[in-house]
Scaffold this motif. Sequence first.
Motif, mmCIF file in Angstrom:
data_model
loop_
_atom_site.group_PDB
_atom_site.id
_atom_site.type_symbol
_atom_site.label_atom_id
_atom_site.label_comp_id
_atom_site.label_asym_id
_atom_site.label_seq_id
_atom_site.Cartn_x
_atom_site.Cartn_y
_atom_site.Cartn_z
ATOM 1 N N VAL A 153 0.894 -1.201 0.178
ATOM 2 C CA VAL A 153 0.093 -0.046 -0.038
ATOM 3 C C VAL A 153 1.013 1.261 0.249
ATOM 4 O O VAL A 153 1.831 1.228 0.877
ATOM 5 C CB VAL A 153 -1.072 0.038 1.159
ATOM 6 N N ALA A 154 0.575 2.291 -0.755
ATOM 7 C CA ALA A 154 1.020 3.290 -0.890
ATOM 8 C C ALA A 154 0.370 4.489 -0.863
ATOM 9 O O ALA A 154 -0.666 4.441 -0.993
ATOM 10 C CB ALA A 154 2.039 3.504 -2.205
ATOM 11 N N ASP A 155 0.917 5.749 -0.119
ATOM 12 C CA ASP A 155 -0.089 6.906 -0.130
ATOM 13 C C ASP A 155 -0.151 7.594 -1.525
ATOM 14 O O ASP A 155 0.832 8.075 -1.895
ATOM 15 C CB ASP A 155 0.332 7.713 0.850
ATOM 16 N N ARG A 168 -5.457 12.557 -3.220
ATOM 17 C CA ARG A 168 -6.597 12.656 -3.809
ATOM 18 C C ARG A 168 -6.755 13.921 -4.461
ATOM 19 O O ARG A 168 -6.693 14.897 -3.582
ATOM 20 C CB ARG A 168 -7.848 12.240 -2.840
ATOM 21 N N PRO A 187 -4.611 12.192 1.713
ATOM 22 C CA PRO A 187 -3.732 11.116 1.284
ATOM 23 C C PRO A 187 -4.971 9.839 1.358
ATOM 24 O O PRO A 187 -5.861 9.860 2.236
ATOM 25 C CB PRO A 187 -2.940 10.740 2.379
ATOM 26 N N ALA A 188 -4.794 8.957 0.485
ATOM 27 C CA ALA A 188 -5.526 7.611 0.368
ATOM 28 C C ALA A 188 -4.592 6.506 -0.238
ATOM 29 O O ALA A 188 -3.748 6.583 -0.725
ATOM 30 C CB ALA A 188 -6.801 7.934 -0.517
ATOM 31 N N ASN A 189 -5.147 5.196 0.439
ATOM 32 C CA ASN A 189 -4.193 4.399 -0.050
ATOM 33 C C ASN A 189 -4.246 3.798 -1.468
ATOM 34 O O ASN A 189 -5.400 3.640 -1.994
ATOM 35 C CB ASN A 189 -4.808 2.942 0.774
ATOM 36 N N ARG A 221 7.496 10.214 -5.276
ATOM 37 C CA ARG A 221 8.012 9.374 -3.971
ATOM 38 C C ARG A 221 7.064 8.712 -3.205
ATOM 39 O O ARG A 221 5.832 9.031 -2.956
ATOM 40 C CB ARG A 221 8.465 10.428 -2.838
ATOM 41 N N GLY A 237 6.635 5.554 -0.328
ATOM 42 C CA GLY A 237 7.605 4.943 0.674
ATOM 43 C C GLY A 237 8.790 5.631 0.777
ATOM 44 O O GLY A 237 8.690 6.748 0.899
ATOM 45 N N ASN A 238 9.725 4.988 0.860
ATOM 46 C CA ASN A 238 11.033 5.806 1.089
ATOM 47 C C ASN A 238 11.899 5.852 -0.394
ATOM 48 O O ASN A 238 13.242 6.009 -0.262
ATOM 49 C CB ASN A 238 11.847 4.759 1.847
ATOM 50 N N TYR A 272 10.712 -3.404 -0.456
ATOM 51 C CA TYR A 272 9.788 -3.298 0.583
ATOM 52 C C TYR A 272 10.283 -4.550 1.701
ATOM 53 O O TYR A 272 9.623 -5.111 2.367
ATOM 54 C CB TYR A 272 8.475 -3.417 0.287
#
Lengths: 385, 392
Positions: free
Chosen positions: B106-108, B111, B117-119, B171, B173-174, B205
């Motif tokens: 899952v990443a942000d 919207r 933010p949403a998955n 971007r 995650g990291n 991940y």
Amino acid sequence: MNDATLVRKNLFRKRLRAVLLMISILIAFLIYGMLGAMQNAFSMGTEGAAQDRLVTVNRINFTVALPYAYWGRIQQVEGVRTVAPASWFGGYYQEPQNFVQSFAVDPESYIEAYPELVFQEDQRLAFIEGRTCAAVGQALATQYGWTVGERIPLMSNIWQQQDGSQAWELDICAIFDDADGTYPTNYLMLHYEYFNESLLFGRDSFHWIAITTEDTSQNDRISREIDELFANSPAETSTTTEAAFNAAFMEQFGNIGLILTWVIGAAFATILMIVGTTMVMAVNERTREIAVLKTLGFTAPRIFRMVLWEALLLSFIGGLIGLGLAALAAQGASAALAGFLPSFGLTWTNALTAIAFMVALGLITGILPAWNAMRVRISEALGKV
Amino acid sequence: MLKQTTAVTLLNLRSIPQRWGMSLTTVLSIALVVGVLLGFMAMASGFRATVDGAGSDDVAIMLRGGAMAEMNSNISRDEVRLLEVAPGIAASPEGEPLISSELYVVADGIRRASQTPANLALRGLGLHGPDMRPQFDLVEGRMFEPGSAELVVGESVQREFEGFALGDSVRLGNNNWTVVGVFSTGGSVFDSEIWTELGVVQNLYQRGSSVQTVRARLTSPDAIEALREYVENEPRLNLEVLSERAYFARSAGGTTNLIMFLGWPLAIAMAIGALAGAWNAMYASVDARTRELATLRAIGFGGFPAFIAAMVEAIVLAFFGGLVGAVATWILFDGVSASTLGSGFTQIVFAFAVTPDAVVQGVILAMIVGFLGGFVPAMRAARIPLLAVHAD
């Protein structure tokens, strides 16, 4: 005969019409009340203690885990009082459809962080002591008919034990309630240690960490310091108030508030039209009577007030019955949906807004006919054949 | 009799403009009822179409037993090896089995509409991943290169979320990723996803060599039986085998039912409110014509034509109300894009769909309101006493 009697008699002169109008109004307020109660269920957990408590999750997303060591490291941040880590358990009972909201927690710190949960003292101690113990919320216990002392196998749809099993045997040691009915009790807690030791994968990690602080005015600083602590590590964190976290999560389901507003708007537009046109018609029918009243010495303002009162009375009778039914229905629906939504009901804010709507509805639908009635000219009205 | 009925009915309908206030109220209030019903139905059928449209009969999906959803599933590299030699799986022109090991995280995303933010699902797939989606089409750009942090994004993601234009650096995650392509799968759930190569997701991940699901293209829809038998008889495999269609039908159920369970009771409650309105309006209509109707009786017309005429008036008004409601809903909501949290814990973007079927149901509801609302007043019209000729 005083004005009040006259208003009442006028309203019910065609009884069927009055009753029908009241039904329309009743329905609109019933819808308003039900949807309002439902919205309360969704916005639950965004007020009260949740404003002061902080939640730390993985910055990538709250579904991504945090390392076990963060528990101790957050504890050392200045001003932090309790740190309560938790993991999703993804439980279900017997059948995958019987979803049980469940978290693996460290009981002592969790109960300390959530003082709004009410335990019987002996049950609280039993839960903290017993490794295989679970504490069940009142709403959930009612749903499955669980009682203290029972042993249940709780399946997980996420986790697996080393022996391949997905069931954890749990003893129900405590049933908790919440202090004032504003927090959900539709979940279950089990011991993190018991959960963690037999895991096949994903050991020694948490999904979120709830934090309470010594002084809530320091919350901003503490959030920032926690996130800085883990900056540039493989698991960066994001710390916000629990209220903000919950609100952001609900937001993900879509703009529920907007949909409810549309529906309530449609319901009120309907009655506004129906009641409005009927009131105009009802007063038009009475033109001659009003002329007679004027002849008898009723002043124009007095007639204006009487018609307005009539509309208000109509609006209040229908509205209050509707609101009452909504309160009852919300109670019923809340019991039926206990497993999915936290318990919900109407708040005083809902009730007061509804009453404001009743006043507005009465005034809007009454003002035009009242104006018409006030301007009735005796000579013209009585001259009509 | 027929002539009488027609005459009175026409007389009735032609005089509607004289009572336009009440008539318009009836039409509009019924329109609003139908509008609310169709709004909810459009939401439910739009969502269902998106999720169901993703499922194909000749693709099998395999998850860990009891996992129910992709997100909870876990399949090891060894299990994948066993599946590569399973029967019933089609082969590529080069002779490799057409299977795709997949893993999503899952990443942000942000919207556009709410700036919150949403998955989003970031899915890593195997080389044959696109072959598992029959309607897959690369709309812009190119596919990702294996081993590099490149993304292809679904059309719906681009529409609902910010910052996924071709060539953008994103971007998640990291890590920083580059958008190199845009794909479409004909409006299915996959359009709400971001794709990259499986190995890249496993790496970034820290997922080792495990995956969540294995999809396989079957030689024919019936071949799933052979595959299922193989999996059940192989003790090293603890997997559930489902056709993709069955999998998605199962996961769409909850949300669509929820929407319908909310939509119908609301529409019915509003219909009762509108019914009271229609009843009232018809009463007023009959009342206003008391003298006229009594006169007709006096010159030899029967009560039945008066009844029919009033019923026709009520139903015609209701029918127009239903139509206005349906057309308005269609103009306002059809095709409107929305997104919600699906069973995979990620956003599913869908478009409201006002279907002909729903319109028919809406108009039927409207006419039921008209019928019930008109009945009692129409009875009254039929029973007006002759002496009412003298009424004022």
